[in-house]
Design a protein around this motif. Structure first.
Motif, PDB file in Angstrom:
ATOM      1  N   HIS A 242      -9.469  -4.957  -0.953  1.00  0.00           N
ATOM      2  CA  HIS A 242      -9.847  -3.539  -0.878  1.00  0.00           C
ATOM      3  C   HIS A 242      -9.353  -2.930   0.424  1.00  0.00           C
ATOM      4  O   HIS A 242     -10.143  -2.620   1.307  1.00  0.00           O
ATOM      5  CB  HIS A 242     -11.362  -3.402  -1.000  1.00  0.00           C
TER       6      HIS A 242
ATOM      7  N   THR B 142     -11.377   3.334   6.591  1.00  0.00           N
ATOM      8  CA  THR B 142     -11.922   2.692   5.402  1.00  0.00           C
ATOM      9  C   THR B 142     -13.433   2.878   5.370  1.00  0.00           C
ATOM     10  O   THR B 142     -14.079   2.977   6.408  1.00  0.00           O
ATOM     11  CB  THR B 142     -11.535   1.198   5.361  1.00  0.00           C
TER      12      THR B 142
ATOM     13  N   ASN C  65       0.858  -1.179   0.000  1.00  0.00           N
ATOM     14  CA  ASN C  65       0.000   0.000   0.000  1.00  0.00           C
ATOM     15  C   ASN C  65       0.902   1.240   0.000  1.00  0.00           C
ATOM     16  O   ASN C  65       1.381   1.677   1.047  1.00  0.00           O
ATOM     17  CB  ASN C  65      -0.907  -0.032   1.243  1.00  0.00           C
TER      18      ASN C  65
ATOM     19  N   GLN D  84     -15.895   0.878  -0.441  1.00  0.00           N
ATOM     20  CA  GLN D  84     -14.442   0.711  -0.547  1.00  0.00           C
ATOM     21  C   GLN D  84     -14.080  -0.115  -1.785  1.00  0.00           C
ATOM     22  O   GLN D  84     -13.078   0.157  -2.445  1.00  0.00           O
ATOM     23  CB  GLN D  84     -13.912   0.034   0.724  1.00  0.00           C
TER      24      GLN D  84
ATOM     25  N   GLY E  74      -8.496   0.499  -5.411  1.00  0.00           N
ATOM     26  CA  GLY E  74      -7.229   0.570  -4.690  1.00  0.00           C
ATOM     27  C   GLY E  74      -6.433   1.833  -4.925  1.00  0.00           C
ATOM     28  O   GLY E  74      -5.207   1.825  -4.788  1.00  0.00           O
ATOM     29  N   TYR E  75      -7.107   2.922  -5.240  1.00  0.00           N
ATOM     30  CA  TYR E  75      -6.347   4.087  -5.688  1.00  0.00           C
ATOM     31  C   TYR E  75      -6.919   5.385  -5.130  1.00  0.00           C
ATOM     32  O   TYR E  75      -8.063   5.736  -5.409  1.00  0.00           O
ATOM     33  CB  TYR E  75      -6.370   4.136  -7.218  1.00  0.00           C
ATOM     34  N   ALA E  76      -6.116   6.101  -4.343  1.00  0.00           N
ATOM     35  CA  ALA E  76      -6.471   7.452  -3.901  1.00  0.00           C
ATOM     36  C   ALA E  76      -5.469   8.423  -4.517  1.00  0.00           C
ATOM     37  O   ALA E  76      -4.265   8.167  -4.525  1.00  0.00           O
ATOM     38  CB  ALA E  76      -6.449   7.556  -2.389  1.00  0.00           C
TER      39      ALA E  76
ATOM     40  N   CYS F  71     -10.678   9.725  -5.418  1.00  0.00           N
ATOM     41  CA  CYS F  71     -10.412   8.412  -5.988  1.00  0.00           C
ATOM     42  C   CYS F  71     -10.830   8.416  -7.453  1.00  0.00           C
ATOM     43  O   CYS F  71     -11.950   8.019  -7.789  1.00  0.00           O
ATOM     44  CB  CYS F  71     -11.171   7.344  -5.209  1.00  0.00           C
TER      45      CYS F  71
ATOM     46  N   LEU G 231      -7.324   3.166   2.189  1.00  0.00           N
ATOM     47  CA  LEU G 231      -6.514   4.045   1.350  1.00  0.00           C
ATOM     48  C   LEU G 231      -6.212   5.365   2.050  1.00  0.00           C
ATOM     49  O   LEU G 231      -5.600   6.246   1.472  1.00  0.00           O
ATOM     50  CB  LEU G 231      -7.234   4.315   0.020  1.00  0.00           C
TER      51      LEU G 231
ATOM     52  N   MET H  65      -3.137   6.511   0.087  1.00  0.00           N
ATOM     53  CA  MET H  65      -2.358   5.375  -0.399  1.00  0.00           C
ATOM     54  C   MET H  65      -2.860   4.858  -1.741  1.00  0.00           C
ATOM     55  O   MET H  65      -3.993   5.127  -2.141  1.00  0.00           O
ATOM     56  CB  MET H  65      -2.395   4.251   0.648  1.00  0.00           C
ATOM     57  N   GLN H  66      -1.971   4.121  -2.415  1.00  0.00           N
ATOM     58  CA  GLN H  66      -2.295   3.468  -3.684  1.00  0.00           C
ATOM     59  C   GLN H  66      -1.872   2.009  -3.584  1.00  0.00           C
ATOM     60  O   GLN H  66      -0.698   1.703  -3.416  1.00  0.00           O
ATOM     61  CB  GLN H  66      -1.575   4.192  -4.833  1.00  0.00           C
ATOM     62  N   TRP H  67      -2.848   1.122  -3.692  1.00  0.00           N
ATOM     63  CA  TRP H  67      -2.639  -0.309  -3.463  1.00  0.00           C
ATOM     64  C   TRP H  67      -2.020  -0.959  -4.696  1.00  0.00           C
ATOM     65  O   TRP H  67      -2.540  -0.830  -5.801  1.00  0.00           O
ATOM     66  CB  TRP H  67      -3.984  -0.946  -3.116  1.00  0.00           C
TER      67      TRP H  67
END
Lengths: 361, 335
Positions: free
Chosen positions: A242, A259, A216, A265, A270-272, A288, A245, A233-235
């Motif tokens: 999930h 979360t 993450n 979610q 997986g992307y902020a 997002c 982030l 964060m970016q997973w």
């Protein structure tokens, strides 16, 4: 566009202390880069109602910018892996200097001024060593006067803490090399961390996530006046998971991860992209763009207040009330609690970040 | 200008609804994914058996089995979601690139260790850098390891690695038996809520696979004109760098054909582009991409990389929209 809306936004802005110097540039409240219909990437100065006060052409796609605390200067970064940044005089609209990354380095796209504005710090990649570096620049001439380790790999966003003596750095953990474009070279071993350094580069604190979240990537930051740090964060792991982030951290404590309920979610891919505290600091949001959502959380409770559906939303900053967001479809709007509204819709594509010039909230 | 996004937004969901995605999901799963992982499980079983039979680094049976199993991994290595990502299995099968030189360090430690090599569970807990095909390659082909430690200990490391590769390949193949259902029957019980989401996973496998071959498999050895990096070519010790490019393109051609089946014009241009790139790769006759260090050889590798990038453009701009992949300014940026 409603005149009344602009009038109200103008009133709100007028109650704030003007930032010394910046009034000469038409007193913009925000900077944002974007792609305009004439095909040019530009850095724009906007007021809190979303009206463009000025715009200046950039040589390529922008990423973030940093505003000098009192001179009408902004440093605009290209998206990584750029090797130069431009110092722009926002009064005259001219490029006054260029920052060139030293041999073997590239910029990541974020930088920060010291409180007195005398020095500027840049996040950089020492790509042969695969390690993160913070470059130090004298702002009288924008010459490089030093550098130190960022305390990790892939430093991205960086902020000055309210004490003025501490940098907080999002060491995203991802190793890249310009020979291989934006390809990520070390996903299985990546270890993102939040690092606090003093202004000479001494490590004050490292914060890492549990091993199960080592993919993450901690990328973007927001700092509240009392020193609470928000990180987005970016997973990089499997997208059928999930993970949170958004995280909150206070020096010396363990991070808190926030979360949304799974149904929300799971739509974020997986992307902020950006993070900011709302005015007043009781709420914090992430944008997002892959999930077309803005998630607003209660800071104390750690719970979701609202999930706003906004196509390609990414830029985010503290506004006079609540938050200001921008989108890749040209929207500029406010989100406050459960309400979100568009203040202006322009024929442009706003880029990842919205940079507040003054401290709202 | 304002009407264009509006019209696109209206049309996309309609186009998506107008088509039944089920047949494509079934076809890719049954004919592209499952056979590849079944084949990998079989080939790695033979690799394990070969190492059991004879474990000298230069044993022909072992080396043949290594090449055969590695081929099967490369042909499946773009399918990076679900079962391959559980417990970092794919990374444990193939840890590359190794930018910080973790693999030789991990192998030296394994050779020096006295215990744990005959216990597959314990070995599975060791660093992924000392496991998988790239670690095995160094044990079989790197002179530095041919003389490190005792032959018996080296043999134990080789057997531990081959056993571990087979365990991971078996686990992936087994998990795919159930994952095939969630991929082909999206909904509440699946990580994919709709056919479109499942299809987007497959689209991502195609585009990320092309990106990896272009930017990493070719980009790493290419380096820059002033500083080419032939020693960074993938699996160069066993002469496989170009072979990986070719195998990955052949596998991705198959996936692209299945994903574009409803759009014959796109399928035709993808097929032509893949064939051009594969033919060019075959004509390079430079198994370790050593040519990147000479101006002439470099041009030829760059031409191949350009053809793969042309394919990436077709995939992103023509195939993507047919599968409902959003082309947002920020959502695609990844920063």
């Amino acid at each position: 566009m409603t005149t009344r809306r602009h009038f109200l936004a103008g009133l709100a802005a007028a109650t704030l202390t003007p930032v010394r110097g910046w009034s000469a540039a038409g007193a913009p409240d925000f900077l944002a880069a974007g792609l305009f219909p004439d095909g040019f990437y530009r850095l724009a100065g906007l007021d809190a109602g979303g009206t463009i006060l000025f715009s200046l052409p950039l040589p390529g796609r922008g990423h973030a910018a940093a505003a000098h605390p009192h001179r009408t200067l902004a440093v605009a970064f290209a998206r990584r892996p750029g090797t130069f940044a431009q110092v722009i005089d926002c009064t005259s609209g001219t490029v006054t200097r260029q920052l060139h990354a030293p041999e073997g380095r590239h910029f990541y796209g974020h930088g920060v001024f010291t409180a007195d504005g005398d020095q500027f710090f840049t996040t950089e990649n020492d790509y042969e060593a695969g390690t993160g570096v913070i470059g130090v620049w004298d702002t009288a001439t924008f010459t490089r006067i030093g550098e130190f380790s960022s305390g990790g790999i892939g430093p991205h966003d960086m902020r000055l803490m309210p004490d003025g003596d501490t940098l907080v750095i999002a060491n995203g953990g991802i190793e890249t090399h310009p020979d291989t474009g934006r390809s990520k070279l070390n996903i299985p071993t990546m270890q993102p961390r939040l690092t606090y350094l003093d202004l000479s580069g001494a490590v004050l604190e490292h914060v890492e996530l549990p091993q199960a979240l080592h993919k993450n990537s901690i990328r973007h930051l927001a700092v509240r006046a009392d020193g609470l740090v928000g990180f987005a964060m970016q997973w990089q792991g499997d997208l059928t998971e999930h993970p949170p982030l958004l995280g909150l951290h206070r020096r010396g404590e363990a991070p808190r991860l926030l979360t949304a309920p799974e149904a929300d979610q799971s739509t974020l891919q997986g992307y902020a992209g950006s993070i900011a505290f709302a005015a007043g600091g009781d709420a914090i949001a992430i944008t997002c763009p892959r999930g077309d959502a803005l998630h607003l959380f209660d800071v104390d409770r750690g719970t979701l207040i609202a999930a706003h559906a906004l196509t390609d939303v990414c830029g985010l900053g503290t506004g006079p009330d609540g938050l200001i967001f921008t989108t890749g479809t040209g929207q500029f709007g406010t989100a406050q609690g459960r309400r979100a509204k568009t203040l202006s819709a322009l024929d442009c594509q706003w880029d990842n970040h919205l940079i507040p010039i003054r401290a709202f909230g | 200008m304002r009407t264009i996004p509006f019209v696109t937004a209206l049309l996309l969901p309609l186009t998506a609804m107008a088509q039944d995605r089920g047949p494509i999901l079934d076809d890719v799963t049954q004919s592209h994914i499952l056979p590849r992982f079944a084949q990998l499980a079989e080939a790695t079983q033979q690799l394990k058996a070969a190492a059991e039979a004879e474990c000298a680094a230069d044993a022909p049976g072992l080396r043949d089995a290594y090449h055969a199993a590695f081929d099967d991994w490369i042909s499946a290595s773009h399918l990076r979601f679900g079962p391959t990502e559980t417990g970092d299995r794919a990374f444990a099968i193939a840890f590359w690139p190794d930018t910080k030189g973790f693999t030789p360090k991990a192998l030296s430690q394994l050779i020096a260790a006295d215990t744990g090599l005959d216990d597959p569970d314990a070995f599975a807990q060791t660093s992924i850098a000392g496991r998988g095909f790239f670690a095995l390659e160094q044990m079989l082909y790197d002179p530095a390891f041919a003389a490190t430690g005792e032959a018996e200990q080296r043999c134990a490391v080789i057997r531990a690695i081959t056993t571990d590769i087979n365990r991971n390949a078996d686990a992936i193949a087994e998990d795919w038996q159930s994952y095939a259902l969630v991929l082909t029957q999206p909904g509440a019980d699946s990580p994919y809520r709709s056919d479109e989401e499942a299809l987007q996973e497959l689209f991502k496998a195609l585009s990320a696979g092309l990106q990896f071959t272009s930017e990493t498999r070719l980009g790493r050895p290419l380096g820059t004109f002033d500083r080419p990096r032939p020693n960074r070519a993938e699996a160069r010790r066993s002469g496989r760098a170009l072979r990986h490019v070719e195998l990955s393109l052949v596998a991705l051609r198959d996936l692209a054909a299945r994903l574009s089946v409803d759009h014959p014009d796109i399928a035709t241009s993808l097929d032509a582009g893949f064939n051009k790139a594969i033919t060019r790769a075959q004509k390079l006759e430079d198994p370790v991409l050593a040519g990147v260090a000479t101006p002439q050889g470099r041009l030829r590798v760059e031409a191949l990389q350009q053809e793969i990038n042309d394919l990436r453009a077709i995939v992103a701009t023509e195939l993507g929209p047919t599968l409902g992949i959003s082309a947002g300014f920020n959502s695609l940026d990844g920063d």
